[in-house]
Design an enzyme around this catalytic site. Structure first.
Site, PDB file in Angstrom:
ATOM      1  N   CYS A   1      51.028  -5.683 -31.005  1.00  0.00           N
ATOM      2  CA  CYS A   1      51.840  -5.858 -32.196  1.00  0.00           C
ATOM      3  C   CYS A   1      53.357  -5.717 -31.989  1.00  0.00           C
ATOM      4  O   CYS A   1      53.853  -4.639 -31.701  1.00  0.00           O
ATOM      5  CB  CYS A   1      51.390  -4.743 -33.135  1.00  0.00           C
ATOM      6  SG  CYS A   1      51.331  -5.212 -34.813  1.00  0.00           S
TER       7      CYS A   1
ATOM      8  N   CYS B   1      53.633   1.875 -32.360  1.00  0.00           N
ATOM      9  CA  CYS B   1      53.718   0.443 -32.679  1.00  0.00           C
ATOM     10  C   CYS B   1      55.120  -0.098 -32.448  1.00  0.00           C
ATOM     11  O   CYS B   1      56.113   0.484 -32.904  1.00  0.00           O
ATOM     12  CB  CYS B   1      53.294   0.223 -34.124  1.00  0.00           C
ATOM     13  SG  CYS B   1      53.387  -1.500 -34.638  1.00  0.00           S
TER      14      CYS B   1
ATOM     15  N   CYS C   1      54.723   3.746 -37.706  1.00  0.00           N
ATOM     16  CA  CYS C   1      53.656   4.261 -36.842  1.00  0.00           C
ATOM     17  C   CYS C   1      54.202   4.450 -35.426  1.00  0.00           C
ATOM     18  O   CYS C   1      54.880   3.570 -34.881  1.00  0.00           O
ATOM     19  CB  CYS C   1      52.455   3.316 -36.828  1.00  0.00           C
ATOM     20  SG  CYS C   1      51.720   3.107 -38.457  1.00  0.00           S
TER      21      CYS C   1
ATOM     22  N   CYS D   1      45.999 -14.430 -35.649  1.00  0.00           N
ATOM     23  CA  CYS D   1      46.533 -13.167 -36.153  1.00  0.00           C
ATOM     24  C   CYS D   1      47.973 -13.430 -36.581  1.00  0.00           C
ATOM     25  O   CYS D   1      48.767 -13.931 -35.792  1.00  0.00           O
ATOM     26  CB  CYS D   1      46.479 -12.125 -35.038  1.00  0.00           C
ATOM     27  SG  CYS D   1      47.292 -10.575 -35.462  1.00  0.00           S
TER      28      CYS D   1
ATOM     29  N   GLU E   1      56.101 -13.076 -34.773  1.00  0.00           N
ATOM     30  CA  GLU E   1      55.100 -13.486 -33.799  1.00  0.00           C
ATOM     31  C   GLU E   1      53.710 -13.619 -34.403  1.00  0.00           C
ATOM     32  O   GLU E   1      53.369 -12.966 -35.386  1.00  0.00           O
ATOM     33  CB  GLU E   1      55.088 -12.537 -32.606  1.00  0.00           C
ATOM     34  CG  GLU E   1      54.896 -11.089 -32.966  1.00  0.00           C
ATOM     35  CD  GLU E   1      55.042 -10.200 -31.733  1.00  0.00           C
ATOM     36  OE1 GLU E   1      56.160 -10.051 -31.231  1.00  0.00           O
ATOM     37  OE2 GLU E   1      54.021  -9.648 -31.295  1.00  0.00           O
TER      38      GLU E   1
ATOM     39  N   CYS F   1      58.850  -3.897 -39.814  1.00  0.00           N
ATOM     40  CA  CYS F   1      57.950  -3.081 -40.624  1.00  0.00           C
ATOM     41  C   CYS F   1      58.631  -1.751 -40.892  1.00  0.00           C
ATOM     42  O   CYS F   1      59.426  -1.284 -40.085  1.00  0.00           O
ATOM     43  CB  CYS F   1      56.648  -2.841 -39.851  1.00  0.00           C
ATOM     44  SG  CYS F   1      55.394  -1.926 -40.771  1.00  0.00           S
TER      45      CYS F   1
HETATM   46  N1  SAH Z   1      50.350  -2.691 -40.940  1.00  0.00           N
HETATM   47  C1  SAH Z   1      48.967  -3.059 -40.801  1.00  0.00           C
HETATM   48  C2  SAH Z   1      48.733  -4.273 -39.924  1.00  0.00           C
HETATM   49  C3  SAH Z   1      49.495  -4.425 -38.640  1.00  0.00           C
HETATM   50  S1  SAH Z   1      49.080  -3.503 -37.232  1.00  0.00           S
HETATM   51  C4  SAH Z   1      48.158  -1.891 -40.331  1.00  0.00           C
HETATM   52  O1  SAH Z   1      48.721  -0.839 -40.102  1.00  0.00           O
HETATM   53  O2  SAH Z   1      46.950  -1.995 -40.253  1.00  0.00           O
HETATM   54  C5  SAH Z   1      47.497  -4.018 -36.668  1.00  0.00           C
HETATM   55  C6  SAH Z   1      46.761  -2.907 -35.938  1.00  0.00           C
HETATM   56  O3  SAH Z   1      47.263  -2.712 -34.611  1.00  0.00           O
HETATM   57  C7  SAH Z   1      46.881  -1.560 -36.637  1.00  0.00           C
HETATM   58  O4  SAH Z   1      45.658  -0.893 -36.606  1.00  0.00           O
HETATM   59  C8  SAH Z   1      47.905  -0.865 -35.752  1.00  0.00           C
HETATM   60  O5  SAH Z   1      47.871   0.508 -35.951  1.00  0.00           O
HETATM   61  C9  SAH Z   1      47.510  -1.338 -34.386  1.00  0.00           C
HETATM   62  N2  SAH Z   1      48.527  -1.210 -33.340  1.00  0.00           N
HETATM   63  C10 SAH Z   1      49.849  -1.399 -33.417  1.00  0.00           C
HETATM   64  N3  SAH Z   1      50.445  -1.196 -32.237  1.00  0.00           N
HETATM   65  C11 SAH Z   1      49.472  -0.849 -31.379  1.00  0.00           C
HETATM   66  C12 SAH Z   1      49.456  -0.497 -29.996  1.00  0.00           C
HETATM   67  N4  SAH Z   1      50.563  -0.445 -29.267  1.00  0.00           N
HETATM   68  N5  SAH Z   1      48.248  -0.201 -29.445  1.00  0.00           N
HETATM   69  C13 SAH Z   1      47.106  -0.249 -30.183  1.00  0.00           C
HETATM   70  N6  SAH Z   1      47.059  -0.575 -31.474  1.00  0.00           N
HETATM   71  C14 SAH Z   1      48.234  -0.858 -32.072  1.00  0.00           C
END
Ligand code: SAH
Length: 345
Positions: free
Chosen positions: A332, A118, A115, A104, A91, A111
């Protein structure tokens, strides 16, 4: 087969010469691919049919298929689900800002960083994206929307610094004056903090922006949200950030997703300001976007403001992430996740 969209002009020139063709043909092809963002060979008016056929035999031509588009009724944000040649889906997001259009993009299918909040990481990593697949997310959206792209952020699914060589080549191609020629300063790479590769990136001496997903102000709390903190301690991440600034002179962005009751107290804000003291940076607060697979809740608006004020009092620049596309699986990996779950059914 080698993807023609992932080749630099130098590499393509070598290939074309090896085919017994004059070097200028490489430049023409490269311009069709990267400047005019051609969807395939058909539109390439000044390329002889015989050469097109030779290229088709020798190379693949990455061209993403639109599987689904969701458009926000609130702000015009569009979320694209693209199909890759091997059947995987990724996406990408199209956003309108005052200064123009920002996209974006994803850097991997899925991944493996894990986290907790996410959606992209729930099924783990399927594979890395090639430079051409990263570029074509931008090219396809620009073509479909009929607009110029002014900013690119690599903040979609995947960890860009876990796909280092491809990300670097992607940067080279995207910012190449013979291609789309995006300014390095208009490109942001976001990482969860893979320390050795942050340093490697600094040593490339580029002018791109680095964003770091911090999400906590000490290692204990960070480990609970981000497994990568078991591998690289928070102070190592901060040191790598300082190194990035010292080497490139670029201001850093720290992303901090506020999770209700987890990392959003006044003490967290104080500890964060202590951690970031003296660093030329901006903190981007993101009220966590709850995903249905996890029970994290967003921080209430008032508490977000309190958190922001606390940091600002300590001299830290803070912005609150504009929440675009809240009504369309904005976070994300959510759209891909929904698509995969529906397919399973
Ligand atoms: N892997 C990279 C880039 C992808 S995530 C990274 O970790 O930075 C892009 C951003 O969105 C990151 O800061 C991630 O922690 C955040 N993110 C992912 N899912 C989220 C969610 N459900 N709510 C808020 N931020 C989120």
């Amino acid at each position: 087969m080698q993807d023609i969209k992932s080749l630099t002009l130098e590499e393509l020139t070598e290939e074309i010469k090896a085919m017994g063709e004059p070097a200028f043909r490489a430049k023409q092809l490269y311009e069709w691919i990267h400047k005019k963002m051609a969807a395939g060979y058909e539109s390439m008016g000044n390329i002889p049919k015989a050469l097109k056929e030779k290229c088709q035999e020798k190379f693949s031509y990455t061209s993403l298929k639109v599987v689904e588009v969701q458009e926000s009724k609130l702000d015009g944000t569009k979320k694209f689900l693209f199909g890759l040649d091997d059947g995987n889906v990724i996406e990408s997001v199209w956003m309108k800002y005052k200064y123009g259009y920002s996209v974006c993009i994803s850097s991997q299918v899925g991944c493996r960083m894990g986290c907790k909040f996410c959606a992209s990481t729930i099924d783990g990593l399927a594979r890395n994206l090639t430079p051409g697949e990263m570029l074509d997310q931008i090219y396809s959206m620009a073509r479909i929307n009929g607009e110029r792209v002014s900013h690119v952020v690599v903040m979609g699914s995947g960890e860009p610094l876990d796909n280092y060589d491809n990300i670097l080549k992607f940067i080279t191609l995207l910012t190449d004056k013979n291609g789309l020629n995006l300014g390095q300063r208009n490109l942001t790479i976001s990482t969860c903090g893979i320390v050795p590769n942050m340093k490697r990136l600094a040593d490339e001496h580029l002018q791109i922006n680095l964003a770091i997903s911090l999400h906590a102000s000490n290692n204990e709390k960070r480990k609970n949200l981000m497994p990568i903190a078991n591998q690289y301690e928070i102070h190592e991440v901060i040191d790598a950030c300082k190194y990035y600034f010292d080497t490139t002179g670029r201001q850093l962005t720290f992303e901090y997703s506020l999770v209700g009751g987890v990392n959003d107290t006044v003490e967290d804000a104080n500890e964060l300001s202590e951690l970031l003291k003296g660093i030329n940076c901006i903190v981007n607060l993101i009220p966590v976007n709850p995903i249905k697979e996890r029970d994290f809740v967003s921080t209430e608006r008032e508490k977000v403001i309190i958190f922001k004020n606390k940091l600002e009092k300590r001299g830290i620049n803070v912005t609150i992430r504009r929440e675009l596309g809240r009504d369309i699986d904005g976070a994300c990996g959510q759209l891909r996740r929904r698509h995969l779950t529906e397919e399973e059914k």
